[in-house]
Design a protein around this motif. Structure first.
Motif, PDB file in Angstrom:
ATOM      1  N   ARG A  98       0.568   4.092  -1.498  1.00 47.32           N
ATOM      2  CA  ARG A  98      -0.105   5.676  -1.464  1.00 47.32           C
ATOM      3  C   ARG A  98      -0.366   5.850   0.060  1.00 47.32           C
ATOM      4  O   ARG A  98      -0.030   6.928   0.646  1.00 47.32           O
ATOM      5  CB  ARG A  98      -1.282   5.417  -2.361  1.00 47.32           C
ATOM      6  N   GLU A  99      -0.804   4.795   0.657  1.00 48.67           N
ATOM      7  CA  GLU A  99      -1.435   5.006   2.082  1.00 48.67           C
ATOM      8  C   GLU A  99      -0.178   5.393   3.031  1.00 48.67           C
ATOM      9  O   GLU A  99      -0.061   6.206   3.962  1.00 48.67           O
ATOM     10  CB  GLU A  99      -2.031   3.803   2.762  1.00 48.67           C
ATOM     11  N   ALA A 137       1.199   8.750   2.092  1.00 51.76           N
ATOM     12  CA  ALA A 137       0.436   9.643   2.849  1.00 51.76           C
ATOM     13  C   ALA A 137       0.617   9.727   4.461  1.00 51.76           C
ATOM     14  O   ALA A 137       0.585  10.996   4.998  1.00 51.76           O
ATOM     15  CB  ALA A 137      -1.064   9.348   2.636  1.00 51.76           C
ATOM     16  N   ASN A 138       0.874   8.611   5.021  1.00 50.64           N
ATOM     17  CA  ASN A 138       1.080   8.620   6.450  1.00 50.64           C
ATOM     18  C   ASN A 138       2.432   9.400   6.816  1.00 50.64           C
ATOM     19  O   ASN A 138       2.478   9.797   7.724  1.00 50.64           O
ATOM     20  CB  ASN A 138       0.840   7.271   7.032  1.00 50.64           C
ATOM     21  N   ARG A 153      -4.444  -2.185   4.930  1.00 51.59           N
ATOM     22  CA  ARG A 153      -4.658  -1.074   4.314  1.00 51.59           C
ATOM     23  C   ARG A 153      -4.712   0.122   5.348  1.00 51.59           C
ATOM     24  O   ARG A 153      -4.396   1.388   4.969  1.00 51.59           O
ATOM     25  CB  ARG A 153      -6.098  -1.001   3.402  1.00 51.59           C
ATOM     26  N   LEU A 154      -5.064  -0.168   6.369  1.00 51.09           N
ATOM     27  CA  LEU A 154      -5.229   0.876   7.457  1.00 51.09           C
ATOM     28  C   LEU A 154      -4.048   0.983   8.664  1.00 51.09           C
ATOM     29  O   LEU A 154      -3.647   1.938   8.839  1.00 51.09           O
ATOM     30  CB  LEU A 154      -6.602   0.967   8.007  1.00 51.09           C
ATOM     31  N   PRO A 157       0.856  -1.200  -0.074  1.00 50.13           N
ATOM     32  CA  PRO A 157       0.020  -0.022  -0.027  1.00 50.13           C
ATOM     33  C   PRO A 157       0.737   1.322  -0.012  1.00 50.13           C
ATOM     34  O   PRO A 157       1.053   2.010   0.965  1.00 50.13           O
ATOM     35  CB  PRO A 157      -0.798  -0.137   1.377  1.00 50.13           C
ATOM     36  N   PRO A 190       0.130   0.550   6.941  1.00 46.30           N
ATOM     37  CA  PRO A 190       0.534   1.751   6.569  1.00 46.30           C
ATOM     38  C   PRO A 190       1.185   2.711   7.558  1.00 46.30           C
ATOM     39  O   PRO A 190       2.341   3.249   7.610  1.00 46.30           O
ATOM     40  CB  PRO A 190      -0.015   2.201   5.555  1.00 46.30           C
ATOM     41  N   LYS A 191       0.139   2.498   8.794  1.00 45.55           N
ATOM     42  CA  LYS A 191       0.705   3.553   9.857  1.00 45.55           C
ATOM     43  C   LYS A 191       1.769   3.090  10.485  1.00 45.55           C
ATOM     44  O   LYS A 191       2.702   3.878  10.801  1.00 45.55           O
ATOM     45  CB  LYS A 191      -0.525   3.634  10.640  1.00 45.55           C
TER      46      LYS A 191
END
Lengths: 378, 257
Positions: A158-159, A162-163, A258-259, A156, A262-263
């Motif tokens: 993009r995620e 972004a993070n 997905r959540l 992922p 990435p974080k």
């Protein structure tokens, strides 16, 4: 008669033919009227109701709502008095109350000493649940990582980027400011002491070791826990409340991949960089204060820093940054997934997330300090 | 025995609303008498909910005047405004229950705010209201998140009735309920409304609700009240909006039953 006297609820005592006495009620027995006169009406009603053989005349009551009916009902000790005259529509309200009274009652929560034991047991169970959920989260992330090794196409990106931007780049101003100011304060306080012993030069050792090895990583971790950890909890929590996580699941998208993944990855990458950045800023602040306070030239500070602080300390600081980053992200996501769909739970979990993250960071810092006690000290 | 002075439950005088450059309402006039059950219908985006928010004082109209129960909504000091607000109850579309409170505390909240009733009075009143909306005492302990859609509406109705309002405003009371639940809820509103002598204003899209509840229907379209009359007369009117709304093909059966 004018309106005001009619409207107010009134109690009148009237003589009965048979020798007993009667109570005539009139006026508007509604919540709006009652709230003004509650203190007078209650004792008056109770006084009349305590006597037997009282005839109640409620025919002149202009209007009665359930609040007025409840007031009378309670004065009559939850049953209609033997001698009662009332209008059918008012009797109907009393019937309603009576049938509500006869609904199966709910046992009240007991106030016994068992409650304390139950509470302690509850919090122990809660802790165990928290720990097992946390371990399950780590397990799930390991599975995700293994899956991504086999299928790198599903990474992922993009995620993650972004993070990285949200919790890394956007945190740079605040970490720089705090780092710089802490550097100044630390340098100023140390300089005052060192000057008395004529050990001015050791300011480089104190600042270098303290900031690079200890203060930089912990400072950044606390800031990021407050900034990004709480944001992660709130975001995941609201996504649970609004069923967005369920929507993701129905599309066959893994929520952890997905959540959460990435974080964690983003913070694991961003934190060492933030530590480096904040450490540099703190040293800069220290240099400025040392120059002003001790007249220590910038060039001298810069040159003697590598001699005073072996490079192993920097690696320890960066390692701490990495570990703290993973920790803060994991704790933030863990509590985010525990949010129940109500406002209270959201605020409680966000608080728990920040407090737990900071406590865990300090705890792990102590463990690392013990584990690396032979390294990097001149 | 003298009746209270009879003034309209809701009177809207020449109301206009503007958001930015767009006029939502222009010269809306509506007078609802006490004891009536009135449905306010209109297409999506016609400003029904905006009008409701203006009636309950959440939004001030750009122009015009609204009087509830004979009193103006604004002015006359905080005390008077607060007293007026206690005389009507509102059922919001999604219930708007306080999610941090249990069902019991949700209904008890407005009663506690009066600061005139003791805990025993409040307990009895809450249990009575629960019984009125046909819920059981054991439901009192549940949290809003544990309730089904129909129960949320019932609890919200109980809360709206807690302060013994004279006027009840309902925003889409049956939205999101299945026809069976929706029918039950409508029946409950009608029974309670008749029993408590309430004036009821309902915003709805649902023709079943409309036919079962409303004594009169106000149609909001083209920025004003197009018609305000009994359902029979309105369906007989020849206007494209009314024709589409009430007599659109798939809706025929709702009216014929």
């Amino acid at each position: 008669m004018n309106m005001d006297t009619i409207s107010a609820p009134r109690i009148e005592v009237v003589a009965q033919d048979g020798g007993g006495y009667g109570v005539a009620l009139s006026g508007r027995w509604t919540l709006e009227m009652l709230t003004r006169q509650m203190t007078e009406l209650k004792p008056a009603l109770a006084g009349h109701a305590a006597l037997t053989n009282v005839a109640w005349n409620c025919l002149d009551i202009e209007a009665m709502d359930s609040a007025g009916a409840i007031l009378l009902w309670r004065a009559w000790r939850r049953k209609l008095p033997a001698m009662l005259q009332a209008r059918p529509e008012h009797l109907h309200i009393f019937e309603r109350i009576d049938s509500a009274d006869h609904q199966p009652a709910v046992s009240a929560i007991s106030n016994s000493p068992h409650r304390i034991i139950t509470a302690i047991g509850g919090s122990v169970l809660n802790l165990i649940h928290n720990l097992s959920d946390f371990i399950a989260l780590i397990g799930q992330l390991s599975l995700d990582a293994a899956y991504l090794l086999r299928r790198p196409r599903d990474m992922p990106w993009r995620e993650i980027t972004a993070n990285l931007y949200k919790s890394g780049v956007r945190a740079m101003p605040v970490t720089a400011l705090v780092g710089f100011l802490i550097g100044i304060v630390l340098s100023y306080l140390s300089a005052l002491q060192l000057k008395r012993f004529g050990a001015d030069i050791f300011i480089v050792n104190i600042l270098g070791l303290g900031i690079v090895r200890e203060l930089g990583p912990v400072l950044v971790a606390v800031l990021v826990a407050g900034r990004s950890g709480s944001a992660m909890t709130a975001q995941l929590g609201v996504m649970r409340v609004t069923e967005e996580i369920d929507a993701l699941a129905t599309m066959g998208v893994s929520q952890s991949l997905r959540l959460i993944f990435p974080k964690v990855v983003a913070l694991a990458l961003a934190m060492p960089l933030l530590v480096l950045w904040a450490t540099a800023m703190a040293l800069l602040g220290g240099m400025v204060a040392a120059q002003i306070q001790l007249d220590l030239a910038y060039g001298f500070f810069y040159e003697s820093l590598p001699r005073a602080v072996p490079v192993a300390n920097l690696w320890i600081g960066l390692l701490k940054g990495f570990v703290f980053g993973v920790l803060v992200a994991l704790v933030g996501c863990h509590f985010g997934l525990r949010v129940r769909p109500n406002t209270e739970s959201l605020s409680a979990n966000t608080t728990a997330s920040v407090v737990t993250a900071i406590t865990a960071v300090i705890l792990v810092d102590a463990i690392i300090a013990i584990a690396t006690r032979g390294l990097g000290l001149p | 025995m003298s009746a209270p002075p009879v003034s309209a439950a809701v009177s809207i005088l020449d109301l206009s609303t503007r958001f930015g450059d767009v006029w939502i309402h222009r010269h809306v006039n509506l007078e609802i008498s006490r004891g009536e059950m009135v449905a306010l219908v209109g297409g999506s985006g016609s400003g029904k909910t905006t009008l409701l928010r203006q009636m309950i004082g959440l939004l001030a109209p750009t122009e015009g005047d609204i009087r509830l129960l004979g009193e103006p909504l604004y002015g006359g000091g905080l005390e008077r405004e607060r007293a007026l607000r206690r005389r009507f109850g509102v059922l919001f579309q999604h219930g708007a229950l306080f999610s941090a409170f249990s069902v019991y505390d949700n209904i008890a909240f407005p009663l506690r705010e009066l600061r005139a009733l003791d805990a025993g009075d409040i307990h009895d009143l809450v249990m009575l209201k629960l019984a009125m909306v046909e819920l059981l005492p054991r439901h009192a302990r549940l949290m809003p998140a544990e309730l089904s859609g129909g129960m949320v509406k019932r609890v919200a109705l109980a809360r709206a009735l807690a302060l013994e309002p004279e006027l009840l405003l309902l925003d889409e009371p049956t939205a999101g309920l299945d026809p069976d639940r929706s029918g039950n809820f409508v029946r409950l509103i009608r029974v309670l409304g008749e029993e408590l002598g309430l004036t009821v204003v309902i915003i709805t899209h649902d023709l079943d609700t409309l036919t079962a509840l409303a004594s009169r229907v106000a149609v909001l379209a083209e920025q004003h009240i197009l018609a305000f009359d009994s359902l029979d007369k309105i369906t007989g009117m020849d206007h494209p909006f009314i024709h589409n709304f009430f007599l659109g093909g798939r809706r025929q059966h709702a009216l014929s039953t």
